[in-house]
Scaffold this motif. Structure first.
Motif, short mmCIF file in Angstrom:
data_model
loop_
_atom_site.label_atom_id
_atom_site.label_comp_id
_atom_site.label_asym_id
_atom_site.label_seq_id
_atom_site.Cartn_x
_atom_site.Cartn_y
_atom_site.Cartn_z
N PRO A 145 49.12 54.33 55.28
CA PRO A 145 49.58 53.11 55.64
C PRO A 145 49.60 51.54 54.49
O PRO A 145 49.84 50.25 55.38
CB PRO A 145 48.48 52.95 56.71
N GLU A 146 49.22 51.91 53.78
CA GLU A 146 48.69 50.50 52.80
C GLU A 146 48.74 50.98 51.39
O GLU A 146 48.25 52.38 50.83
CB GLU A 146 46.98 49.83 53.21
N GLY A 147 48.70 50.08 50.52
CA GLY A 147 48.99 50.49 49.31
C GLY A 147 47.31 50.67 48.60
O GLY A 147 47.21 51.25 47.15
N THR A 148 46.28 49.55 48.84
CA THR A 148 45.48 49.78 47.78
C THR A 148 44.19 51.01 47.83
O THR A 148 44.02 51.41 46.57
CB THR A 148 44.02 48.44 48.45
N ALA A 149 44.53 51.66 49.01
CA ALA A 149 43.41 52.86 49.10
C ALA A 149 44.08 53.74 47.63
O ALA A 149 43.09 54.62 47.02
CB ALA A 149 43.34 53.64 50.40
N GLY A 150 45.08 54.48 47.92
CA GLY A 150 46.21 55.07 47.02
C GLY A 150 45.94 54.88 45.53
O GLY A 150 45.33 55.29 44.51
N VAL A 151 45.63 53.63 44.94
CA VAL A 151 45.75 52.86 43.56
C VAL A 151 43.74 53.04 43.90
O VAL A 151 43.78 53.28 42.55
CB VAL A 151 45.90 51.50 43.55
N VAL A 152 43.41 52.98 44.59
CA VAL A 152 41.40 52.73 44.04
C VAL A 152 41.54 54.47 43.60
O VAL A 152 40.70 55.06 42.57
CB VAL A 152 40.96 52.51 44.88
N ARG A 153 42.11 55.04 43.98
CA ARG A 153 42.23 57.04 44.11
C ARG A 153 42.49 57.64 43.00
O ARG A 153 41.73 58.29 42.17
CB ARG A 153 43.13 57.74 44.88
N ALA A 154 43.61 56.37 42.45
CA ALA A 154 44.20 57.11 40.96
C ALA A 154 43.01 56.13 40.27
O ALA A 154 43.37 57.46 39.12
CB ALA A 154 45.66 56.66 41.09
N PHE A 193 57.55 50.61 56.25
CA PHE A 193 58.32 49.02 55.78
C PHE A 193 57.53 49.27 53.84
O PHE A 193 57.47 50.22 53.32
CB PHE A 193 56.87 48.13 56.23
N HIS A 194 57.98 47.88 53.50
CA HIS A 194 57.65 47.94 52.35
C HIS A 194 56.65 46.26 51.46
O HIS A 194 56.26 46.23 52.32
CB HIS A 194 58.67 47.99 51.75
N GLN A 195 55.69 47.53 50.86
CA GLN A 195 54.97 46.03 50.41
C GLN A 195 54.95 46.07 48.80
O GLN A 195 54.94 46.95 48.45
CB GLN A 195 53.60 46.53 50.09
N ILE A 196 54.63 44.78 48.52
CA ILE A 196 55.04 44.64 47.08
C ILE A 196 52.94 44.12 46.67
O ILE A 196 52.24 43.69 47.61
CB ILE A 196 56.15 43.13 46.85
N GLY A 197 52.43 44.61 45.98
CA GLY A 197 50.94 44.27 46.30
C GLY A 197 49.86 44.56 44.34
O GLY A 197 50.83 44.54 43.87
N VAL A 198 49.41 43.58 44.41
CA VAL A 198 48.71 43.72 43.14
C VAL A 198 47.01 44.01 43.03
O VAL A 198 46.23 43.94 44.45
CB VAL A 198 48.82 42.98 42.32
N GLU A 199 46.32 44.83 42.09
CA GLU A 199 45.30 45.51 41.88
C GLU A 199 44.80 44.74 40.86
O GLU A 199 45.61 45.22 39.48
CB GLU A 199 45.18 46.84 42.82
N SER A 200 43.46 44.34 40.84
CA SER A 200 42.93 43.86 39.58
C SER A 200 41.59 44.96 39.43
O SER A 200 40.60 44.29 40.35
CB SER A 200 42.47 42.54 39.53
N PHE A 201 41.24 45.62 38.67
CA PHE A 201 40.07 46.47 38.75
C PHE A 201 39.06 45.98 37.51
O PHE A 201 39.59 45.16 36.48
CB PHE A 201 40.22 47.97 38.82
N GLY A 202 37.92 45.48 37.90
CA GLY A 202 36.75 45.42 37.13
C GLY A 202 35.95 44.50 36.28
O GLY A 202 35.22 44.23 35.55
N SER A 203 36.47 43.35 37.17
CA SER A 203 35.93 42.01 36.98
C SER A 203 35.79 41.23 38.26
O SER A 203 35.99 41.28 39.34
CB SER A 203 36.89 40.66 36.59
N ASN A 204 34.32 41.15 38.20
CA ASN A 204 33.40 40.24 38.88
C ASN A 204 33.84 38.41 39.60
O ASN A 204 33.30 37.92 40.23
CB ASN A 204 32.42 40.72 39.92
N GLY A 205 34.58 38.75 38.22
CA GLY A 205 34.45 37.16 37.87
C GLY A 205 35.42 36.13 38.89
O GLY A 205 36.47 36.60 39.43
N TYR A 206 34.78 35.17 38.83
CA TYR A 206 35.42 33.87 39.81
C TYR A 206 36.97 33.42 39.48
O TYR A 206 37.92 33.49 40.90
CB TYR A 206 34.76 32.86 40.70
N LEU A 207 37.33 34.03 38.09
CA LEU A 207 38.87 33.76 37.94
C LEU A 207 39.07 35.20 38.36
O LEU A 207 40.38 35.26 38.75
CB LEU A 207 38.43 33.31 36.44
N ALA A 208 39.17 35.90 38.33
CA ALA A 208 39.53 37.27 39.10
C ALA A 208 40.37 37.41 40.31
O ALA A 208 41.49 36.90 40.42
CB ALA A 208 38.68 38.58 38.69
#
Length: 428
Positions: free
Chosen positions: A80-89, A126-141
RNA sequence: GCGGUAUUGGUGAAGUGGUUAACACACUGGUUUGUGGAUCCAGCAUACGUGGGUUCGAUUCCCACAUACCGCCCCA
């Protein structure tokens, strides 16, 4: 047998698919320049992945999941959304390991599925374009993610969008705030709308953006999440806002902004488009935020992460209104019209030659009369028609006609040998 | 999941309980057998979403279903 596409699905035909190509290419180019790389994950996963990540009581899970049991008895759900699968991967491929540069930045452009009542810009597939960034808790992320969304909408030519931003804080903050809301609304429960009475048990945050008239008078005095933030969350949020200020990115702090999924833990944001010709009220085209515990939730190491998703259908709807030039049909460069014995083979050769130079070219496989070939050239929006007759072929010549003004150019077959020569002929 | 509106050819659409479903656009062919976008002529609906029912007879009335759209829920 008469067949119909399943409810809530659409066929994207060539006239439209070229528009999708442009939008997606723009996104890919931008992400690539920011060094985000594509990730492709399965369009279906085990049901639990989504039910755990989105929250058991979220609407997505309770009524919108497109799930089924497969022949092996596995409980499967279309994503139903993209994030969970990316996290799993991320976890399954041990990307948290030292071999990978952090942050690990990825994007995806993929179909998603939700069992919903269709409307304009809202479908079951439907289609989603998404981005995910893992590993930084910095505010710049956070800033980087927001900027990517902002810049993408800007590059696409979306107008009238407004960045709404808020922070949810970490899970302790959310829990405290949740209780505060319950304490605030419970005494007046019977004065709330029916929907909000239900929300009070399920998801009190949702009451905050209720549209019901009965609820409105309670909203201004409702507790604000900011009053419950810990110092660190507050500080990070301030830094993000200050940075956006310095970068000249406009935003609106929106206390009522709450994202529907349970996994958000820090800053959350939405880009909303206000276009009265499309929607009565501003609509979200892009939404995202920070989710620092999702990786742990799936047995990965503690990993901060932040991302966003764009609803492509909605985006297309907006662009068709706001940037119609982007969607104009370009047509082809050359149409090869041939007439007379033995010229058909030459037409094929000329077309292939021209294509090899990098131009688009088509000939008439139906070999209709010349007039019909010209008509077809018009219909495919050809810029030029190359006419080949027995006479031209014998003399090694060809005539090129510019359809916009009827100007004719004379060329030889030798001019087709390279792009510059051909362009030179047309420049005369 | 709840409430509402709609459904006629490739498109936009008119229309009626009763032999041949208006009009326009588009398209196809023709208008001197090698040059288009103009004019003119001609052609172009398995019969009106699907299935039932009412009726002597339904595309027109009723019901169900399907789909789309609008609002709600929710969300992208």
């Amino acid at each position: 047998m008469r067949v119909q596409r399943p409810k809530g699905t659409v066929d994207i035909l060539p006239a439209t698919s070229s528009q999708w190509e442009k939008v997606e290419q723009t996104a890919r180019d931008l992400f690539k320049r920011a060094n985000y790389r594509e990730i492709r994950t399965p369009s279906f996963e085990n049901y639990e992945l989504f039910s755990r990540s989105s929250g058991e009581t979220s609407d997505v899970v309770e009524k919108e999941m497109y799930d089924f049991n497969d022949k092996g008895g596995r409980h499967i759900a279309l994503r139903p959304e993209g994030t969970a699968g990316v996290v799993r991967a991320y976890v399954e491929n041990k990307i948290y390991g030292p071999d990978y540069v952090k942050p690990f930045n990825v994007y995806y452009i993929a179909p998603m599925y939700r069992y919903e009542r269709p409307q304009a810009g809202r479908q079951r597939e439907f289609h989603q374009i998404g981005v995910e960034s893992f590993g930084s808790n910095g505010y710049l992320a956070d800033v980087e993610t927001i900027l990517l969304g902002h810049d993408l909408l800007a590059e696409l030519g979306v107008k009238n969008y407004e960045l709404h931003i808020n922070t949810l804080g970490d899970s302790d903050v959310r829990a405290a705030y949740h209780d505060a809301l319950v304490n605030y609304f419970t005494p007046v429960k019977d004065q709330l709308s029916e929907d909000s009475q239900r929300r009070l048990d399920k998801n009190p945050l949702r009451i905050l953006d209720s549209k019901a008239e009965e609820d409105q008078k309670f909203l201004p005095d409702a507790p604000k999440i900011r009053e419950y933030l810990d110092d660190e969350s507050k500080e990070t949020f301030e830094k993000i806002l200050a940075t956006l200020d310095k970068l000249g990115v406009k935003y609106v702090i929106d206390d009522d902004l709450v994202r529907g999924l349970d996994y958000y833990t820090g800053v959350i944001f939405e880009f909303m488009v206000d276009d009265k010709s499309l929607w009565a009220s501003p609509s979200t085209v892009l939404g995202g935020g920070r989710y620092n515990h999702l990786v742990e939730e799936f047995d990965g190491p503690e990993t901060p992460a932040v991302g966003f998703g764009i609803g492509e259908e909605r985006l297309m709807l907006v662009l068709s209104k706001q940037n119609p030039e982007m969607f104009e049909d370009q047509g082809i460069d050359f149409f090869i019209a041939n007439i007379g014995e033995g010229t058909d083979l030459k037409a094929v050769e000329v077309a292939r030659k021209i294509r090899s130079l990098g131009f688009s070219a088509q000939y008439d496989v139906d070999q209709k009369k010349l007039k019909a070939q010209f008509r077809k050239a018009d219909r495919v929006k050809a810029s030029y028609v190359i006419t080949l007759g027995a006479k031209e072929v014998a003399e090694g010549k060809l005539t090129i006609k510019r359809l916009s003004d009827g100007e004719q150019f004379s060329a030889s077959f030798a001019d087709l040998e390279d792009k510059e020569a051909l362009l030179a002929v047309l420049a005369k």
